[in-house]
Write an enzyme that holds these catalytic residues in place. Structure first.
Site, PDB file in Angstrom:
ATOM      1  N   GLY A  86      24.513 -54.972  72.140  1.00  0.00           N
ATOM      2  CA  GLY A  86      24.663 -55.138  70.701  1.00  0.00           C
ATOM      3  C   GLY A  86      23.561 -54.420  69.933  1.00  0.00           C
ATOM      4  O   GLY A  86      23.038 -53.411  70.372  1.00  0.00           O
ATOM      5  N   LEU A  87      23.189 -55.012  68.798  1.00  0.00           N
ATOM      6  CA  LEU A  87      22.156 -54.455  67.937  1.00  0.00           C
ATOM      7  C   LEU A  87      22.449 -53.007  67.552  1.00  0.00           C
ATOM      8  O   LEU A  87      21.568 -52.160  67.577  1.00  0.00           O
ATOM      9  CB  LEU A  87      20.773 -54.537  68.601  1.00  0.00           C
ATOM     10  N   CYS A  88      23.714 -52.739  67.269  1.00  0.00           N
ATOM     11  CA  CYS A  88      24.008 -51.386  66.789  1.00  0.00           C
ATOM     12  C   CYS A  88      24.898 -51.479  65.554  1.00  0.00           C
ATOM     13  O   CYS A  88      25.922 -50.816  65.449  1.00  0.00           O
ATOM     14  CB  CYS A  88      24.627 -50.526  67.875  1.00  0.00           C
ATOM     15  N   GLY A  89      24.515 -52.332  64.649  1.00  0.00           N
ATOM     16  CA  GLY A  89      25.226 -52.431  63.379  1.00  0.00           C
ATOM     17  C   GLY A  89      26.638 -52.938  63.573  1.00  0.00           C
ATOM     18  O   GLY A  89      26.906 -53.765  64.439  1.00  0.00           O
ATOM     19  N   PHE A  91      29.110 -51.297  64.673  1.00  0.00           N
ATOM     20  CA  PHE A  91      29.824 -50.376  65.554  1.00  0.00           C
ATOM     21  C   PHE A  91      30.900 -51.075  66.387  1.00  0.00           C
ATOM     22  O   PHE A  91      32.082 -50.728  66.328  1.00  0.00           O
ATOM     23  CB  PHE A  91      28.799 -49.690  66.459  1.00  0.00           C
TER      24      PHE A  91
END
Lengths: 289, 136
Positions: A86-89, A91
């Site tokens: 995760g931690l990709c907005g 996306f």
């Protein structure tokens, strides 16, 4: 007004967060370069492949090949490709939202939908629907052609068995570093590839086929599925890092804003404390007179 | 100087060979075949095996795994899943892969039998092809 110590702890906390997000941004940038190179390297293969496929399928009769067979669509299978982490907005959320929208649309038409999840995030999000047939997780970090082949041949088996009549692959197209967009592409039945120029078409009659046109098609079609899945995985791989880069950049900027706001609060609080102390001293001195 | 044909070998990982050569020998589906300059347009499937080509002074050997090749306009293009030069092959690793595959074939009986056997056979073929090319 919060106490001096509270504000100070908060500031140092936010600063530490911004260090992490900045590091993640740089890591994502480095990984993005690798993923983009991998994607670039694959381009000549796909373009040559499509050329040959279009040469071949120009004269092919769809009824002859089981993978091209068009049936009445009752069961649809969606291959959803997301990242593992995760931690990709937004996306992954965008891809999953699109998957759910498509599921609803198909179900309204009275078709059943099954998911094949590639990437952990798809699995986590779609598990709740209870329609996940198969999941491939923890492969997005280091995947190769044979991972794609495993997925493609499994899906092709389902199609040939008649368990599904249409297969679509859903992934995020890597348009640029700043923009990724979820797209769906039909995998099965295999559709003849449109020829872009006329040159490709002209020659197709003159080819010597070894062993025979049909047998070559039988080999090429499963390969074509591999190429589609592999390309989707490459795009998601690059998109993930690009999205993380942007997300982490935003986070770092947000941290900077918060720190500067908190610094103002801190200074005001300190000033207030100093003023208070001064007033005490002055007050004390006045009382002594 | 003999007339030459352009040879391109493309894998999903990128282009491996792109040069003018005198002759190409490839493992076709129905048997090995050779291609010289100005060959008629052809499309053939390729199985796991050895691809060799000759230039004026040198001769090179590559291990290729399944795919296909296209000949047109005095150019031969191989689209294969992997292609490795003999000198780059890790012989020990190929040996280990060979032993592993043989062991799996010998055991045979597991619930996903057919799939596993097909896989092990493919792995064995790849390992054998690698070993052969490495010795050339």
């Amino acid at each position: 007004m919060p106490s001096l110590k509270e504000v100070k702890t908060k500031i140092s906390g936010v600063k530490k967060t911004s260090q992490i997000t900045k590091a993640m941004n740089m890591v994502a940038a480095a990984k993005l370069r690798g993923a983009q190179e991998k994607m670039e390297a694959f381009r000549p293969y796909t373009s040559k492949f499509n050329e040959a496929m279009s040469n071949l399928s120009a004269g092919a009769n769809p009824d002859q090949f089981p993978l091209m067979e068009t049936r009445e669509v009752k069961n649809v299978e969606l291959v959803v490709v997301t990242s593992d982490r995760g931690l990709c907005g937004s996306f992954n959320a965008n891809i999953i939202k699109q998957a759910l929208r498509m599921m609803e649309a198909y179900e309204k038409e009275g078709k059943t939908v099954n998911f094949v999840c590639v990437g952990k995030k798809a699995h986590q999000a779609l598990r709740k629907t209870g329609k996940v047939r198969k999941s491939y997780t923890a492969i997005m970090a280091h995947f190769q052609m044979f991972n794609a082949r495993e997925i493609a041949s499994d899906v092709a088996d389902q199609f040939l068995k008649g368990a599904c009549d249409k297969v679509e692959v859903l992934y995020s197209e890597f348009k640029s570093v700043a923009s990724q967009r979820p797209v769906a592409k039909q995998m099965l039945p295999v559709q003849p590839i449109e020829t872009e120029g006329e040159t490709a078409n002209k020659q197709s009659g003159d080819y010597i086929y070894e062993p025979s046109e049909e047998e070559i098609m039988d080999v090429l079609q499963p390969l074509y599925l591999n190429v589609v899945v592999y390309a989707a995985m490459l795009e998601v791989g690059a998109g993930e890092h690009a999205a993380r880069m942007t997300a982490m950049d935003n986070a770092t900027n947000a941290c900077k804003d918060i720190v500067s706001n908190l610094t103002v609060v801190y200074n005001k609080a300190r000033q207030a404390a100093v003023t208070n102390e001064l007033m005490d001293i002055v007050g004390g001195a006045e009382a002594l007179k | 100087m003999a007339e030459q044909i352009r040879l391109e070998v493309v894998t999903p990982g990128g282009s491996v060979v792109d040069e003018d050569v005198n002759i190409v020998n490839a493992p076709g589906y129905g048997g090995d075949f050779g291609v010289l300059a100005h060959h008629a347009p052809m499309l053939s499937t390729i199985k796991i095996g050895t691809l060799t080509y000759e230039k004026e002074k040198s001769r090179e050997a590559l291990m290729v795994s399944g795919g296909f090749c296209e000949v047109s306009n005095n150019k031969i293009t191989f689209l294969v899943e992997s292609a490795e030069f003999g000198r780059n092959i890790d012989v020990e690793r190929a040996m280990r892969a060979k032993e592993r595959a043989e062991k799996r074939l010998a055991q045979g009986k597991s619930h996903d039998e057919q799939l596993n056997i097909a896989r092990a056979e493919a792995a064995l073929q790849r390992a054998l092809a690698r070993l052969k090319v490495a010795k050339l």
